[in-house]
Design a protein around this motif. Structure first.
Motif, short mmCIF file in Angstrom:
data_model
loop_
_atom_site.label_atom_id
_atom_site.label_comp_id
_atom_site.label_asym_id
_atom_site.label_seq_id
_atom_site.Cartn_x
_atom_site.Cartn_y
_atom_site.Cartn_z
N LEU A 158 0.85 -1.19 0.00
CA LEU A 158 0.00 0.00 0.00
C LEU A 158 0.88 1.24 0.00
CD1 LEU A 158 -2.70 -0.96 2.68
CD2 LEU A 158 -2.56 -1.61 0.28
N PRO A 159 0.52 2.28 -0.74
CA PRO A 159 1.34 3.49 -0.77
C PRO A 159 1.25 4.25 0.55
CG PRO A 159 -0.73 3.89 -1.90
CD PRO A 159 -0.71 2.43 -1.54
N PRO A 160 2.21 5.11 0.84
CA PRO A 160 2.18 5.85 2.12
C PRO A 160 0.97 6.76 2.26
CG PRO A 160 3.94 6.64 0.66
CD PRO A 160 3.42 5.38 0.06
N SER A 161 0.34 7.14 1.14
CA SER A 161 -0.83 8.02 1.21
C SER A 161 -2.04 7.31 1.80
CB SER A 161 -1.18 8.55 -0.18
OG SER A 161 -1.45 7.48 -1.09
N ILE A 162 -2.04 5.97 1.81
CA ILE A 162 -3.13 5.20 2.43
C ILE A 162 -2.75 4.95 3.88
CG2 ILE A 162 -4.43 3.05 2.41
CD1 ILE A 162 -4.08 2.93 -0.58
N ASN A 163 -3.22 5.81 4.74
CA ASN A 163 -2.81 5.78 6.15
C ASN A 163 -3.95 5.23 7.00
OD1 ASN A 163 -1.25 6.20 8.42
ND2 ASN A 163 -1.85 8.34 8.65
N THR A 164 -4.14 3.91 6.91
CA THR A 164 -5.23 3.27 7.64
C THR A 164 -4.68 2.16 8.52
OG1 THR A 164 -5.59 1.71 5.82
CG2 THR A 164 -6.91 3.73 5.81
N VAL A 165 -5.48 1.74 9.48
CA VAL A 165 -5.11 0.64 10.36
C VAL A 165 -5.22 -0.67 9.59
CG1 VAL A 165 -5.68 -0.57 12.50
CG2 VAL A 165 -5.93 1.93 12.36
N LEU A 166 -4.23 -1.52 9.74
CA LEU A 166 -4.24 -2.80 9.05
C LEU A 166 -5.49 -3.59 9.40
CD1 LEU A 166 -0.51 -3.91 9.47
CD2 LEU A 166 -1.70 -3.47 7.32
N GLY A 167 -6.15 -4.08 8.36
CA GLY A 167 -7.37 -4.84 8.55
C GLY A 167 -8.62 -3.99 8.54
N TYR A 168 -8.43 -2.66 8.53
CA TYR A 168 -9.59 -1.75 8.53
C TYR A 168 -9.49 -0.76 7.37
CZ TYR A 168 -10.48 -3.58 13.19
OH TYR A 168 -10.75 -4.42 14.26
N GLU A 169 -8.99 -1.23 6.24
CA GLU A 169 -8.86 -0.38 5.07
C GLU A 169 -10.24 0.00 4.53
OE1 GLU A 169 -5.26 -2.74 5.69
OE2 GLU A 169 -7.36 -3.32 5.40
N SER A 170 -10.30 1.09 3.79
CA SER A 170 -11.56 1.53 3.20
C SER A 170 -12.00 0.55 2.13
CB SER A 170 -11.40 2.92 2.59
OG SER A 170 -10.56 2.87 1.45
N THR A 171 -13.28 0.62 1.78
CA THR A 171 -13.78 -0.26 0.73
C THR A 171 -13.12 0.03 -0.61
OG1 THR A 171 -15.63 1.27 0.35
CG2 THR A 171 -16.01 -0.58 1.84
N THR A 172 -12.70 1.29 -0.82
CA THR A 172 -12.00 1.63 -2.06
C THR A 172 -10.66 0.91 -2.15
OG1 THR A 172 -13.04 3.83 -2.11
CG2 THR A 172 -11.05 3.52 -3.45
N VAL A 173 -9.94 0.87 -1.03
CA VAL A 173 -8.65 0.18 -0.99
C VAL A 173 -8.86 -1.33 -1.16
CG1 VAL A 173 -6.66 -0.39 0.45
CG2 VAL A 173 -7.55 1.95 0.41
N LYS A 174 -9.82 -1.87 -0.45
CA LYS A 174 -10.09 -3.31 -0.56
C LYS A 174 -10.52 -3.67 -1.99
CE LYS A 174 -11.62 -3.70 4.26
NZ LYS A 174 -12.78 -3.95 5.15
N ASP A 175 -11.30 -2.80 -2.60
CA ASP A 175 -11.73 -3.03 -3.97
C ASP A 175 -10.53 -3.12 -4.90
OD1 ASP A 175 -13.83 -2.80 -6.28
OD2 ASP A 175 -12.40 -1.19 -6.66
N ALA A 176 -9.56 -2.22 -4.74
CA ALA A 176 -8.37 -2.23 -5.59
C ALA A 176 -7.54 -3.49 -5.35
CB ALA A 176 -7.53 -0.98 -5.33
N ILE A 177 -7.44 -3.92 -4.11
CA ILE A 177 -6.68 -5.14 -3.79
C ILE A 177 -7.36 -6.36 -4.40
CG2 ILE A 177 -5.92 -6.64 -1.92
CD1 ILE A 177 -5.68 -4.12 -0.17
N CYS A 178 -8.65 -6.47 -4.18
CA CYS A 178 -9.39 -7.64 -4.68
C CYS A 178 -9.44 -7.67 -6.21
CB CYS A 178 -10.80 -7.66 -4.11
SG CYS A 178 -10.88 -7.92 -2.32
N SER A 179 -9.50 -6.49 -6.83
CA SER A 179 -9.59 -6.43 -8.30
C SER A 179 -8.32 -6.94 -8.96
CB SER A 179 -9.86 -4.99 -8.74
OG SER A 179 -11.10 -4.52 -8.27
N SER A 180 -7.18 -6.76 -8.29
CA SER A 180 -5.92 -7.20 -8.89
C SER A 180 -5.52 -8.62 -8.48
CB SER A 180 -4.79 -6.23 -8.52
OG SER A 180 -4.53 -6.25 -7.12
N LEU A 181 -6.20 -9.20 -7.49
CA LEU A 181 -5.84 -10.54 -7.02
C LEU A 181 -5.88 -11.60 -8.12
CD1 LEU A 181 -5.09 -12.56 -4.82
CD2 LEU A 181 -7.53 -12.67 -4.18
N PRO A 182 -6.90 -11.62 -9.00
CA PRO A 182 -6.91 -12.64 -10.06
C PRO A 182 -5.70 -12.58 -10.99
CG PRO A 182 -9.08 -11.65 -9.83
CD PRO A 182 -8.16 -10.83 -8.99
N ALA A 183 -4.99 -11.46 -11.00
CA ALA A 183 -3.79 -11.36 -11.83
C ALA A 183 -2.70 -12.31 -11.35
CB ALA A 183 -3.26 -9.93 -11.83
#
Length: 700
Positions: A158-183
């Motif tokens: 995650l880039p330094p601009s995403i300053n969230t607690v591990l495991g409590y990321e925003s849905t936007t961040v989770k969406d980006a992570i899950c979208s790239s997982l099939p790659a």
């Protein structure tokens, strides 16, 4: 502190050799003559006296003669073709993943399926060594120390601009992570399919990675990141491979206000950081210049009124020049912008240019105190008219009103008059992030199918592992389900420089090195992507800016219809709200060496060891330079090494304890294209040369 296991025992002469190598490298900049003698001794020790290798001189002569005899580039061209084809296939595959029917179809595989580069223990870690060595740990040679890699999964950062607690990321961040997982499946399969090809050149298959427009980074094979407080400092969006693929070749002129008011609120310091960030985004296909203005205007550093190519050397020199900026005097908008236009015009006439897009980034914190607005507009009208009359696209103006006292009227009017973008940046806001997002203007206009086969190339770099050199081929990834297409990220393939030289049949000579660099330069500027941007797209960019937040005051009211989106829509699946995307947090309290450094040949299954057992298995060589020795190392060679070692120790002992803490900081690359800064070059193993630059004697 972790218990660190040394590598397998070495002879006294071998340890002396390694010590002399490190000391010689460390003192080379201040003791050039002695360093030269050190290198002679090292060469004797490395090659041995048993005839296993030729001397450095005869090796260089042989390589030069081979090159002089003529080398075929057919195999190299085939290799470039494969790189291009593989990069485009990867990009096209990613685009299928971001189609609405695929992206949000099934999120059930995402929970607990991602491995965080800072805190997750990888499921089946291996310590292969050699090409997969980590310089912080060791050379990767059999019996020595290397770094862990997992060839069954990818890692996510995650880039330094995403300053969230591990495991409590925003849905936007989770969406980006899950979208790239099939790659991940594609990365594994592609690597397996290409293994035989790259093994024929005795190099590892390329590393594959994807950087999203939100800064999420996924890389294969999986490997630990270097982190601070469980956070990565890496943001793919400001790396040259990302910007080059998403914007194409370009000429960029920075016009920086250095008037007296810039001394307030550390604005000059923030301006330097912002200018540095822009320069660092540039690649070998780009050209740039820096102008400062106060009472008058001048080109920073160079005074030839021309652009310069964004080679690593030129960028490093520019960053040093930026450090010297200081606030003084008035605020002469006209002088600053006129100087920028003159540089672009003069460079174009001499063909010192990308012959593609042009941009002027103008920053000021105050009112225009010299001249009138009408004089400013008249001057720019004349400059723009020259481009139009020649059938060329005029430069795009990006204007930034920086600080509480900055004028907003004229900078905004400039953007509206000349189809640019204006941003208001407060004293407490991030000027570097705002300016660093300029490339989005170009990426938004490059999504047409006519540009589908565009691949960008970056200058050769030293791997951050400290093990060899490479280059990166990258390509943009668009959501093509909407019109106009929206950039969702960039894919990258890194390729071994050694493999390219072997394709030329001339691995170690400067001639083959220069031939490859010339080819990379040629490919980087061979294609200027078609660019098309409607008024409504431009208004959308003004509205949402580089941060994505709405800024209606930046708009010019030039669009009469609905504004198109500039960011792909996230999945609306409610399961994202409570989803934990990370597989484990096993290493969140471990040091980098504990997560990374291992004995070559070791395999480790996640959760199989206690923390105390992990500590006992940390493997770090005493210093990261090994050299194969001949069976005979005579007293003369050893005596010379000891004498030089003693002399250098005497000279440098006072500084060495402090220097040791700064050494060996180059670890696993969060992006393989990261250029090692000059102050870290002393950690590279001798006799690996510094990263080559595009030859400025042949390429302007």
């Amino acid at each position: 502190m972790a218990t660190r296991r040394a590598p397998s025992p070495k002879s006294i002469s071998s340890m002396a050799n390694k010590r002399s190598v490190r000391i010689c490298h460390r003192k080379a900049s201040s003791m050039l003559v002695l360093a030269s003698w050190c290198l002679v001794v090292i060469q004797v020790l490395v090659t041995g006296v048993d005839g296993e290798r030729d001397s450095a001189l005869s090796s260089a002569t042989t390589a030069t003669n081979t090159a002089a005899a003529g080398i075929s580039s057919e195999e190299l061209e085939q290799m470039f073709g494969k790189m291009t084809e593989d990069t485009l296939k990867f990009a096209r595959h990613m685009e299928t993943l971001f189609l609405p029917e695929n992206k949000c179809a099934d999120l059930s595989t995402c929970p607990a399926s991602n491995y965080h580069g800072c805190v997750s223990e990888f499921p089946f870690a291996q310590c292969p060594g050699l090409d997969y060595s980590i310089f912080d740990c060791g050379t990767g040679e059999p019996g020595g120390c290397g770094g862990f890699f997992d060839f069954t999964v990818s890692k996510t950062s995650l880039p330094p601009s995403i300053n969230t607690v591990l495991g409590y990321e925003s849905t936007t961040v989770k969406d980006a992570i899950c979208s790239s997982l099939p790659a991940e499946d594609y990365m594994i399969q592609s690597t397996e399919e290409s293994k035989a090809y790259w093994e024929s050149y005795s190099v590892m298959p390329p590393w594959l990675y994807f950087g999203s427009d939100t800064g999420i980074f996924r890389m294969y094979p999986g490997a630990p990141d270097k982190c601070i407080n469980n956070k990565s400092s890496f943001d793919p969006r400001v790396r040259p491979w990302y910007v080059a693929a998403s914007s194409g070749p370009k000429d960029v002129v920075l016009v920086l206000d250095t008037s007296g008011s810039m001394g307030s609120y550390d604005r000059i310091g923030k301006l330097k950081l912002a200018a540095t960030r822009v320069i660092e985004t540039l690649g070998i296909s780009d050209y740039f210049a820096i102008v400062e203005f106060n009472d008058s205007a001048s080109q920073v550093g160079l005074q030839n009124g021309l652009l310069e190519r964004a080679t690593d050397e030129n960028k490093a020199n520019a960053l040093e020049r930026i450090k010297s900026l200081s606030p003084i005097g008035a605020t002469n908008y006209i002088a600053g912008l006129q100087k920028a236009y003159d540089i672009l015009s003069n460079s174009g006439a001499k063909e010192i240019s990308s012959i593609c897009r042009k941009a002027i980034l103008f920053v000021s914190d105050g009112d225009m105190t010299v001249g009138t607005p009408s004089q400013l507009y008249s001057m720019i009208d004349d400059k723009q008219a020259v481009y139009t009359s020649n059938g060329e696209t005029p430069p795009v103006l990006f204007t930034y009103s920086f600080g509480s006292s900055a004028d907003e009227t004229i900078p905004k009017e400039l953007s509206c008059r000349y189809k640019g973008i204006w941003s208001r940046i407060g004293d407490a806001e991030d000027l570097a992030e705002a300016m660093g997002g300029y490339y989005k203007y170009f990426s938004y206009g490059l999504g047409d199918t006519v540009n589908e086969n565009f691949v960008a190339w970056v200058s050769p770099y030293v791997y951050s592992t400290g093990n060899g050199m490479g280059t990166t081929a990258s390509a943009p990834v668009y959501d093509r389900s909407v019109n106009p297409p929206i950039l969702v990220g960039v894919v990258g393939y890194d390729f071994s420089f050694a493999a390219m030289q072997r394709a030329l049949g001339d691995e170690n000579s400067e001639v083959s090195r220069d031939a490859i660099i010339d080819e990379i330069v040629r490919k980087s500027i061979a294609y200027c992507p078609a660019f098309s941007l409607s008024e409504c797209q431009l208004e959308s960019l003004r509205m949402y800016g580089s941060s994505g937040s709405e800024t209606p005051d930046s708009m010019c009211n030039s669009c009469t219809s609905e504004l198109p989106s500039i960011r792909a829509s996230p999945c609306q699946d409610s399961s994202l709200n409570s989803m934990n995307v990370w597989n484990n947090y096993n290493t969140r309290s471990w040091a980098y060496e504990e997560r990374t450094c291992c004995e070559v040949g070791e395999n480790r299954i996640a959760g199989s060891l206690t923390y105390e057992e992990v500590q006992s298995k940390v493997c770090i060589e005493n210093n990261n330079t090994k050299a194969p020795l001949g069976p005979i190392i005579g007293g003369i060679a050893g005596g010379i090494a000891v004498v030089i070692l003693g002399f250098l120790w005497f000279k440098g002992n006072k500084k060495e304890s402090k220097q040791d803490n700064r050494n060996n900081r180059v670890g696993i690359p969060t992006a393989p294209d990261a250029i090692i800064p000059d102050d870290h070059l002393h950690t590279l193993p001798i006799p690996v040369p510094p990263p080559p630059e595009a030859p400025t004697t042949r390429v302007n």
